[in-house]
Design an enzyme around this catalytic site. Structure first.
Site, PDB file in Angstrom:
ATOM      1  CG  ASN A  90      56.224  33.935  37.889  1.00  0.00           C
ATOM      2  OD1 ASN A  90      56.110  34.034  36.672  1.00  0.00           O
ATOM      3  ND2 ASN A  90      57.101  34.654  38.587  1.00  0.00           N
ATOM      4  CE1 TYR A 156      63.045  28.272  31.545  1.00  0.00           C
ATOM      5  CE2 TYR A 156      62.482  27.874  29.245  1.00  0.00           C
ATOM      6  CZ  TYR A 156      62.253  28.532  30.437  1.00  0.00           C
ATOM      7  OH  TYR A 156      61.218  29.439  30.536  1.00  0.00           O
ATOM      8  CE  LYS A 160      59.693  27.016  32.647  1.00  0.00           C
ATOM      9  NZ  LYS A 160      58.950  27.528  33.823  1.00  0.00           N
TER      10      LYS A 160
END
Length: 255
Positions: A90, A156, A160
């Site tokens: 996470n 980012y 991802k």
């Protein structure tokens, strides 16, 4: 109580989505290893809330951007709890900058936490499961931006997107060990990282126009999806992404 007897390791569990996941897995019967970069007051509050459910829990600190620290996290988790059955990757960070202005330091931070940390903690977990021999579950908290462009957050998005392809590859490589791996891709969620957004009515109105359900999601809604992927009902799921985004991915337009 579908996770009775299981031990879950949740990274970045001091607040927000990570805390909600730790609590939900505890409510489902799991023992929980709460991991964060440092054992600060927020992490200790998560520990107290998890223990208040009656679940066994411990707190482990370590910077997931550092491979040696990642391996220590897994070793300490197993030492304290005896085993780890579920890994929830996470922990994550983002840095805003136009592509022409991104610094190497910010790029390294985002990729090291969001992708390298996931890679090597998953490796440490898979080695533990291989040695134990009875399978396990991995859930990565990704983002709608594994699919959706996000101007001014190129690093980012790259991280991802990497997590998406890593998950798909490992669904094949780790299946012989009885390990499933899936991603959850949240959209706009009510978390501390979005505090500035939530305090600006104009920004919130613009965002909600792009979300068919017309609201932000809650950390608990993401945690519910994690609990599903860790339970028996998802035993035949691997290599998939679940989007928890109110329809944002399919209705997005830059303002």
């Amino acid at each position: 109580m579908g996770l009775q007897g299981k031990v879950a390791l949740v990274t970045g569990a001091a607040q927000g989505i990570g805390r909600a996941i730790a609590l939900r897995l505890a409510q489902e019967g799991a023992s929980v290893v709460i991991e964060d970069r440092v054992a600060n007051d927020r992490a200790r509050e998560t520990l107290a809330q998890v223990q208040a459910t009656g679940a066994r829990a411990c707190l482990v600190e370590g910077d997931v951007a550092q491979v040696d620290a990642v391996r220590r996290v897994m070793t300490e988790a197993v030492a304290q709890m005896g085993r780890v059955d579920i890994l929830v990757n996470n922990a994550g960070v983002e840095r805003r900058a136009g592509f022409l202005d991104v610094t190497e330091a910010d790029y390294d931070l985002v990729l090291d936490v969001n992708l390298k940390g996931v890679f090597f903690l998953t490796q440490a977990f898979a080695r533990h499961v291989r040695d134990r021999g009875d399978g396990g579950r991995i859930v990565n908290i990704s983002s709608v931006h594994e699919e959706l462009p996000f101007p001014h957050f190129a690093s980012y998005c790259a991280s991802k997107g990497g997590v998406k392809m890593l998950m798909r590859d490992l669904s094949v490589e780790l299946a012989p060990l009885g390990i499933t791996i899936n991603n959850i891709a949240p959209g706009a969620i009510k978390t501390p990282i979005n505090a500035q957004l939530m305090s600006d009515p104009a920004l919130m109105a613009a965002l909600k126009r792009n979300i068919p359900l017309q609201r932000l999601g809650s950390p608990e809604e993401v945690a519910g999806a994690v609990a599903f992927l860790c339970g028996d009902d998802a035993g035949y799921m691997t290599g998939s992404t679940l989007f928890v985004d109110g329809g944002l991915l399919w209705n997005y337009a830059e303002q």
